[in-house]
Design a protein around this motif. Structure first.
Motif, short mmCIF file in Angstrom:
data_model
loop_
_atom_site.label_atom_id
_atom_site.label_comp_id
_atom_site.label_asym_id
_atom_site.label_seq_id
_atom_site.Cartn_x
_atom_site.Cartn_y
_atom_site.Cartn_z
N GLN B 618 0.81 -1.21 0.00
CA GLN B 618 0.00 0.00 0.00
C GLN B 618 0.85 1.27 0.00
N SER B 619 1.95 1.25 0.74
CA SER B 619 2.77 2.46 0.79
C SER B 619 3.47 2.68 -0.54
N VAL B 620 3.81 1.58 -1.21
CA VAL B 620 4.46 1.72 -2.51
C VAL B 620 3.47 2.26 -3.53
N LEU B 621 2.23 1.75 -3.44
CA LEU B 621 1.23 2.15 -4.43
C LEU B 621 0.94 3.64 -4.36
N GLN B 622 1.00 4.18 -3.16
CA GLN B 622 0.66 5.59 -3.04
C GLN B 622 1.62 6.50 -3.77
N SER B 623 2.84 6.02 -3.95
CA SER B 623 3.82 6.87 -4.62
C SER B 623 3.77 6.70 -6.14
N LEU B 624 2.99 5.74 -6.61
CA LEU B 624 2.97 5.49 -8.05
C LEU B 624 1.89 6.32 -8.74
N SER B 625 2.03 6.41 -10.04
CA SER B 625 0.99 7.10 -10.81
C SER B 625 -0.24 6.20 -10.91
N LEU B 626 -1.32 6.76 -11.42
CA LEU B 626 -2.60 6.05 -11.39
C LEU B 626 -2.54 4.75 -12.19
N GLY B 627 -1.95 4.83 -13.38
CA GLY B 627 -1.89 3.64 -14.22
C GLY B 627 -1.04 2.57 -13.61
N GLU B 628 0.10 2.99 -13.10
CA GLU B 628 0.99 2.06 -12.43
C GLU B 628 0.30 1.43 -11.23
N ARG B 629 -0.46 2.23 -10.55
CA ARG B 629 -1.12 1.78 -9.34
C ARG B 629 -2.12 0.67 -9.66
N LEU B 630 -2.84 0.87 -10.75
CA LEU B 630 -3.82 -0.16 -11.13
C LEU B 630 -3.13 -1.44 -11.52
N ARG B 631 -1.99 -1.29 -12.18
CA ARG B 631 -1.31 -2.49 -12.64
C ARG B 631 -0.71 -3.27 -11.46
N ASN B 632 -0.27 -2.57 -10.46
CA ASN B 632 0.44 -3.24 -9.38
C ASN B 632 -0.45 -3.67 -8.22
N SER B 633 -1.67 -3.21 -8.20
CA SER B 633 -2.48 -3.54 -7.03
C SER B 633 -3.02 -4.96 -7.13
N HIS B 634 -3.23 -5.56 -6.01
CA HIS B 634 -3.81 -6.90 -5.97
C HIS B 634 -4.95 -6.93 -4.98
N ALA B 635 -5.56 -8.11 -4.81
CA ALA B 635 -6.83 -8.19 -4.08
C ALA B 635 -6.70 -7.85 -2.61
N PHE B 636 -5.54 -8.11 -1.99
CA PHE B 636 -5.41 -7.92 -0.55
C PHE B 636 -4.80 -6.56 -0.27
N LYS B 637 -5.66 -5.66 0.18
CA LYS B 637 -5.16 -4.32 0.51
C LYS B 637 -5.03 -4.26 2.02
N VAL B 638 -3.81 -4.37 2.47
CA VAL B 638 -3.57 -4.47 3.91
C VAL B 638 -3.14 -3.10 4.43
N TYR B 639 -3.82 -2.71 5.48
CA TYR B 639 -3.56 -1.41 6.06
C TYR B 639 -3.05 -1.64 7.47
N ARG B 640 -1.84 -1.21 7.72
CA ARG B 640 -1.21 -1.58 9.00
C ARG B 640 -0.91 -0.38 9.89
N ASN B 641 -1.54 0.73 9.61
CA ASN B 641 -1.26 1.89 10.45
C ASN B 641 -1.87 1.77 11.84
N PHE B 642 -2.97 1.02 11.93
CA PHE B 642 -3.56 0.80 13.25
C PHE B 642 -2.96 -0.47 13.83
N GLN B 643 -2.60 -0.38 15.08
CA GLN B 643 -1.98 -1.54 15.73
C GLN B 643 -2.81 -1.93 16.95
N ASN B 644 -2.65 -3.18 17.35
CA ASN B 644 -3.34 -3.72 18.52
C ASN B 644 -4.85 -3.49 18.43
N LEU B 645 -5.40 -3.91 17.32
CA LEU B 645 -6.81 -3.67 17.04
C LEU B 645 -7.67 -4.66 17.80
#
Lengths: 784, 681
Positions: B618-645
């Motif tokens: 996810q952090s890598v995708l944010q730095s990419l352009s839109l087209g690149e982002r679509l190409r590189n994204s996959h089904a599991f979008k994991v967000y790890r900013n929240f801890q001890n949920l």
């Protein structure tokens, strides 16, 4: 090393004694350590060097006692030989030749294990031949990929197995099963192995790690089921580990300069010996466990009695990280003077190869803390008579200004040491680049000139004693500034007095200025092809009309001061130019392609007296001519420059090297061969009373016994006339000797038989002597 | 990934209880953990250390000792009773008074026929283990001073008992003491007058006795001659617990300093046979006292006052750099302690002895993801009786609140004063009459229209009751065709047609349809029915995800594709189970999952990640352009900013509620650890 005719670069004096683990002899009386190209035998009681075992032509990289004869020692060297010595009298017994260079060696019963090139551990089987020179051919590689540091290899439990660590790997090789187990227990981090030791009785291997932990490994017979326990006291890397001979204690040392003694199996009990002075690099124990010795990073070996008392300190030449003062020679003691301990100057006698004393210059407590800026001695100079010593110390703190102190020390005849005379704080506004005394020995006043980056050079003179009022106590004369010189705001880099003290040359960047030191007028400026002047030297004796300078544009120029014109110049990248004060000779070190060339020449002659390519690898950072005590009588032209003085130089790897001629070496070799063990070492009063008496008595007895020996046999004659140290092995001689006794004319045999009968009827002491005579051949031959 | 307004909540003061004692059953691979509040938790080591069952404790009933006898679990405590648990129905089965004062320890012999209990009055009481109960058999000869620890010899002929200042060895046949081993008093910390407590003993089959005591010593004794063989001084403080590996080649000792020290039985030289106990490794995984230890074949399991359960594999027993060799820390329960009323914006926090009800505040930031949550009202529901709360539920409309203890269920009607000022406290009314079927409940849930209450009950049945205007009426009971394990997950569908249940046997049943989802080996950790596509999504303890179409009664194509391709290795390496599955009504292809360390949106449209693709991108995708982002994204979008949920849930207004429990807050509430000298302090 590199040969040029008969002149060789050698390690002599001031070499590292902490390079490898020392060895303590079985009776704890001697300590042997590799030191340059020789093995030094120190007395563990008096700290004196008893003698030196010379013979290697490369750096000695390992010393070990011979397990089968505890009076003999093996040594190996980068020259590709392993030598066997009788260290008590310093006689070379056997040389083993070997291709490749050895790093270090480990001995186990019949085999000698050496590190060969390509980081292999090689077993060398020693052939049993009587020849002195043996070429060992029976080589077998035991382990590959071992670390170059010998403290990462150890033999365990009577040589049953061999343990080696390298980076994050550990390998244990069992000789019987011829099988090795490899472990890679850690993923990384600071768990890198640094050293290893094996328990003498149990199957337990102790390893030291980069993070200061010591781990005791057990059960390493299996691939996976190994286990370890961790001991942690050191806060940074453990540099050496050693078990005591009985295996009851484990000794460890590191940068904390504390010797830690762990109880084996009761590891939370530990003893400390703190304040050993410098970081510990090696720890060794004598075979009887009575003495410990620690080698330190400041080239020192400490001998410790039973982990509580420091009994002796053997101090070598202290080599810090950089020698900023350069190499100096004290004109009075002829000692080499350079930076020693932090804030000190050390005086090192090259002739006796012994540290004389440390002179505390900074006179402040040194605080061991990383990143803390301390006062350091950066410049020092002696005047010609050795009466005055000038030192400069500086401290550069990050935000604050440079702190500079110029100190002048006078030699006190009564105390035989230097006494502080004058302290000039902030003598210049910027770093001092050069400093020199006027060299004239007969002049009334001595002048000190210091050049600094602030664009000035200052002349300092010993002033008249201050006017004393009645109240004030009389103070001796002190130094004060006499003249401040500058030249167009350029920065002076170097300064130099002529031999008679009548001229002062100061190099201001690209311009060489010549001043009159009495009237302080600028006499002339000498121009030269552009480039900052790096070195300036006046010629000596007959060449005193010449001034030589080198610049950073690879030029060396020689000016004739009578005509003020350029006499000659040549293109040479000279990094160091120095003059021999006893002859006209000058030496120039040129740095080229990672190695340094040396040229020795006279300024008046176009041809160099001597030149040698690739004196050493790396740069030469400092060099000095030291006067000889005894002049050499060398007729060869190329070595004549070494007759009056010796040239010592310091490489960037802090190796102190010198040049030696073949004749000189032969003389040394001869003297070392004649050396006989001095029995006065560790002489007790009891021995004084009884020992000598007994010795005489024994001698009489022996001479009485000697007379009826069969002298007629050729074999025996040959045997008796050969020097002891070149004799072949006893086992080899025995059969020959026995034969010579048996196969003989009948009358002799009867005579011998008769003698034996006589002996049998003799007293008990006599017969036991006889018995010993047959047992120990060497004893017999030496007695004759 | 979609944007949400986030309520980030950190005021749920969930405080796990200290671990008191543990026992491991190597046949079923179940670890039982007793906590200081009396709760007993069962972890399945064969199934990714999943916390299968929790039996809540009750006040004044601290568990001091646990013991497996076959598949039966016994506990004893300072109340002097020996309790057997009913593991199917998650409640104590029966209790028996031992009449010896507080019981410090119980231990069964290896045959499983006898249970020995060490009592305060100095007796070792023997109980015969019968089919349905235990029966007092006899006392061993009575000693002066309490019995702290017990250990049977594997043959069952002798028992070693740790006491004050000594260890006694009893003959199990005659009941007489055969040896008395005197333990030296402490040297450093304690004065000579203070007696030393033998906290733990272990009797090995070669008649070696190993003891750990309050003077910080681990001592090895010869049990035949009764002599001391070796003393290992471990610490200045106490050695609290010992554990022996099943093959008796290794012993571990837990100390008050939070360290676990391993001793191994190894020969000093390679070829020789005579072995000795050598202190080897030290593990430091706790900050406080290690009170409970288990030595399995491959791992050291430890727990203590710092409430964490640590599973540390022994690196010489497992393959390096595998999932098996990773250390695990289990801090939070594998259950939901937070219920959300989606429509009303209420949160219910479950504690062991009370409940807290909070209303979400209005977030003041415009489009800011981390909005404030303002306390509007706080409700503390006191509980009745001494039993701890085992489950709770809040209806989606916010009108009903239900909780259950081991013995009873309480249902409340909440009257919300939405229109007036939000600071007025909620009034609550208890529904007095509940149908008698609702008496033993492990899990509660309301239907999405808040008209029905579902409760899982004994024999994995589910009771359905209708709730309306202070009235609760029993409707009927769903009985699964098979299974005896308790239901631990209840998930009604959005339209009210279906109810999905999962039990710890790994079975998932969907009622009103009476269909069973094919059983997979691992226990489900979260189930949910999709509101539109009517497919059941289940996540299991081995981190597998299944989607089962309820209409076609088969796994969906996406699920089969996922199984065929396999999960990404990094997904499988996570050590906490997914505890909640929710859906985004705005975006039906999105599935929201969370565990304690991350939350994840699974987009069923996007391609599944290959083994080599970068999983946490996810952090890598944010730095990419839109087209690149679509190409590189996959089904599991994991967000790890929240801890001890502890909870991530989607409210009706599409704001995301994130309940965090920072570890630092838990650590700060722990008692001070023992004094230790640290380097450079």
């Amino acid at each position: 090393m590199v040969e040029y005719g008969d002149i060789r670069v050698v390690y002599r004096g001031g070499s590292k004694i902490n390079f490898r683990k020392p060895v303590i002899s079985n009776d704890s009386r001697f300590l042997l350590c590799a030191s340059g190209e020789s093995v030094k035998v120190f007395s563990s009681v008096t700290e004196e060097c008893v003698h030196e075992l010379r013979g290697h032509t490369g750096q000695v990289t390992g010393v070990l006692l011979r397990p089968s004869n505890h009076l003999q020692v093996y040594s190996c060297s980068t020259d590709g030989t392993v030598r066997l010595w009788d260290f008590t009298d310093g006689i070379l017994v056997r040389v083993k030749n070997e291709k490749g260079t050895f790093r270090t060696l480990v001995v186990k019963q019949v085999c000698v294990f050496v590190f060969a090139e390509l980081f292999q551990l090689v077993a060398v089987n020693l052939p049993q031949t009587p020849d002195q020179l043996v070429e060992a051919r029976d080589l077998s590689a035991v382990l590959s990929d071992v670390s170059s540091n010998p403290s990462t290899i150890a033999f365990g439990r009577g040589g049953e197995y061999l343990a080696s660590v390298n980076n994050l790997k550990m390998e244990i090789y069992f000789f019987k099963k011829n099988k090795s187990y490899r472990f890679e227990p850690f993923n990384g981090g600071k768990n890198t192995f640094t050293c290893i030791a094996c328990h003498p009785k149990d199957d337990c291997v102790a390893t030291g790690h980069d993070d200061g932990k010591i781990r005791l490994w057990r059960n390493f017979k299996q691939k996976k089921e190994y286990t370890y326990s961790t001991l942690h006291w050191h806060h940074s890397a453990v540099s050496s580990l050693c078990f005591t001979p009985e295996g009851t204690n484990l000794l460890s040392g590191g940068v904390e300069s504390v010797l830690v003694q762990w109880r084996y199996n009761q590891e939370n009990q530990k003893d400390f010996l703190p304040r050993l002075g410098a970081a510990i690099t090696h720890v060794t124990v004598s075979p009887d466990g009575a003495l410990f010795s620690t080698s330190h990073s400041d080239n020192k070996i400490t001998i410790i009695q039973s982990c509580v008392k420091v009994s002796a300190v053997i101090q070598g030449l202290v080599k810090g990280e950089n020698v900023t003062t350069g190499l100096l020679v004290d004109p009075r003691s002829k000692a080499l003077v350079l930076n020693g301990r932090p804030g000190h100057l050390q005086f090192y006698s090259l002739q006796r190869d012994k540290l004389l004393f440390h002179l505390d210059i900074v006179q402040q407590e040194y605080i061991h803390e990383a990143g803390l800026e301390q006062f350091e001695v950066v410049r020092a100079a002696f005047d010609a008579s050795g009466l005055w010593l000038a030192t400069v110390e500086e401290r550069k703190q990050k935000s604050a200004e440079l702190e500079l102190n110029l100190k002048l020390w006078s030699f006190d005849e009564q105390t035989q040491s230097f006494v502080l005379n004058t302290t000039v704080s902030a003598p210049h506004e910027a770093r001092i680049t050069a400093m020199c005394f006027s060299q004239a020995a007969d002049s009334q006043t001595t002048t000190l000139v210091s050049a600094s980056r602030d664009g000035h050079f200052k002349a300092w003179q010993l002033g008249l004693p201050a006017h004393t009022d009645g109240t004030q106590e009389y103070e001796g004369p002190s130094w004060s500034c006499d003249f401040v010189g500058a030249y167009h705001g350029l920065v002076p880099r170097c300064c130099c007095f002529s031999a008679d003290g009548s001229l002062l040359a100061v190099g201001f960047q690209e311009v060489v200025t010549v001043w009159n030191p009495t009237s302080w007028e600028l006499l002339t400026t000498l121009s030269q092809p552009p480039g900052d002047v790096r070195n300036l030297c006046f010629g000596q004796l007959s060449c005193s009309k010449y001034l030589l300078g080198s610049n950073n544009k690879k030029m060396v120029c020689c000016w004739n001061l009578l005509t003020c014109s350029l006499e000659w110049s040549t293109s040479m990248d000279v990094s160091l130019l120095l003059v021999d004060s006893r002859s006209e000779n000058m030496a120039a070190f040129c740095c080229q392609d990672g190695s340094t060339d040396l040229f020795v020449f006279k300024p008046s002659e176009p041809r160099p007296l001597f030149s040698q390519k690739a004196v050493c690898s790396g740069r030469v950072i400092h060099a000095v001519f030291t006067p000889r005590e005894v002049m050499l009588e060398s007729s060869e032209e190329s070595s004549q420059w070494l007759n009056r003085s010796q040239l010592y130089f310091l490489t960037e790897f802090m190796d102190l090297l010198t040049f030696s001629t073949k004749a000189e070496e032969e003389k040394l070799m001869a003297s070392s061969k004649q050396l006989v063990i001095d029995d006065t070492v560790a002489m007790t009063p009891f021995y004084l009373l009884l020992g000598k008496h007994r010795h005489e008595h024994l001698g009489n007895e022996e001479s009485a016994e000697r007379t009826p020996l069969p002298q007629s046999s050729v074999a025996i004659k040959e045997l008796l006339q050969t020097p002891a140290h070149v004799l072949p092995a006893t086992s080899f001689l025995c059969s020959m000797f026995a034969k010579s006794l048996l196969i003989s004319v009948t009358e002799t045999s009867r005579r011998v038989g008769h003698r034996f009968n006589l002996n049998n009827s003799d007293s008990d002491s006599n017969s036991s002597f006889r018995f010993r005579f047959f047992e120990d051949m060497t004893c017999f031959t030496r007695a004759s | 990934m979609g944007e949400f307004k986030v309520h980030r909540i950190r005021f749920f003061n969930h405080m796990p209880s200290a671990i008191r004692v543990m026992a491991f059953n190597s046949h079923t691979e179940r670890l039982v953990v007793a906590r200081a509040d009396g709760a007993v938790e069962i972890f399945n080591f064969a199934d990714n250390y999943y916390q299968e069952k929790v039996i809540p404790g009750r006040d004044g009933k601290a568990v001091e000792a646990l013991c497996w006898v076959g598949r039966r679990l016994f506990s004893a405590g300072l109340d002097g009773e020996i309790t057997e648990y009913d593991l199917e129905n998650l409640r104590p089965r029966n209790s028996m008074e031992a009449y010896g004062g507080p019981i410090w320890t119980i231990s069964s012999n290896s045959q499983g026929t006898l249970l020995a209990a060490g009592c305060e009055d100095g007796t070792v009481k023997m109980f015969e283990v019968l089919e349905d109960r235990i029966q007092f058999q006899r006392n061993l000869s009575r000693q002066k001073g309490r019995i702290i620890s017990l250990s049977w010899h594997p043959t069952g002929s002798q028992i070693a008992a740790g006491m004050l200042d000594m260890i006694k060895i009893f003959d199990a046949e005659t009941g007489h003491a055969t040896h008395r081993l005197l333990v030296e008093r402490g040297l450093q910390r304690t004065s000579n007058s203070q007696e030393v407590v033998v906290w733990s003993v272990a009797f090995l089959s070669d008649h070696t006795i190993i003891s750990g005591d309050s003077a910080g010593k681990v001592q090895i004794w010869d049990g035949i001659t009764g002599t001391l063989v070796r003393t290992h001084l471990l610490t200045k403080w106490d050695v609290l617990v010992l554990a022996v590996s099943p093959d008796e080649s290794s012993v571990i000792a837990g100390t008050s300093e939070g360290t676990v020290v391993q001793f191994q039985f190894i020969s000093s030289t390679v070829d020789q046979q005579d072995k000795q106990w050598v202190r080897t490794r030290t593990f430091k995984s706790h900050s406080h006292d290690v009170r409970a230890l288990v030595h399995t074949d491959t791992a050291v399991v430890s727990g203590g006052v710092d409430t964490q359960l640590v599973v540390r594999p022994l690196l010489d027993k497992v393959e390096k750099n595998t999932q098996e060799s990773a250390m695990r820390k289990i801090i939070f329960p594998h259950r939901n302690l937070v219920s959300c009323a989606k429509k009303a914006g209420l949160l219910l926090f479950q504690f062991s002895d009370h409940l807290e009800l909070w209303r979400l505040g209005e977030s003041d930031g415009n489009g800011e993801t981390r909005a404030h949550t303002r306390l509007t009202s706080n409700l503390r529901v006191g509980r009745f009786g001494e039993d701890n709360i085992c489950c709770s539920a809040l209806s989606p409309c916010g009108g009903w609140l239900a909780y259950a203890t081991v013995s009873s269920v309480r249902l409340y009607r909440l009257q919300l004063d939405n229109n007036i000022t939000p600071l007025v406290p909620l009034s609550r009314l208890q529904v007095s009459k509940l149908p008698k079927e609702l008496n033993s409940v492990h899990q509660l849930s309301f239907s999405s229209d808040s008209s029905k209450l579902f409760a899982s009950s004994i024999l994995s049945s589910v009771i359905v009751a209708s709730v309306k205007e202070l009235e609760c009426k029993y409707l009927h009971t769903f009985k699964p065709p098979s299974g005896e394990q308790p239901v631990h997950l209840l998930s009604p569908s959005e339209d009210g047609n279906w109810l999905a249940t999962a039990n710890t046997g790994g079975e998932i049943h969907v009622f009103d349809l009476h269909c069973s989802v094919p059983v997979c080996g691992s226990c489900p950790t979260a189930v949910s029915i999709h509101p539109f596509s009517c497919s059941l999504v289940s996540v299991h303890a081995d981190q597998q995800i299944f989607e089962f179409s309820l209409k076609q009664k088969e796994f969906t194509a996406w699920s089969r594709k996922l199984q065929k391709q396999g999960m990404h290795p990094l997904w499988l390496q996570r050590d906490a189970p997914i505890t909640r599955v929710t859906f985004n009504p705005n975006n039906p292809t999105h599935i929201l999952l969370h565990d304690t360390s991350m939350f994840c949106i699974v987009d069923q449209i996007l391609p599944l990640p290959e083994e080599k693709t970068r999983f946490y991108n996810q952090s890598v995708l944010q730095s990419l352009s839109l087209g690149e982002r679509l190409r590189n994204s996959h089904a599991f979008k994991v967000y790890r900013n929240f801890q001890n949920l502890l909870c991530v849930d989607l409210m009706e207004d599409h704001s995301l509620v994130v309940v965090e429990r920072p570890l630092l807050d838990i650590v700060s509430q722990l008692p001070a650890p023992v004094q230790q000298k640290k380097f450079a302090t």
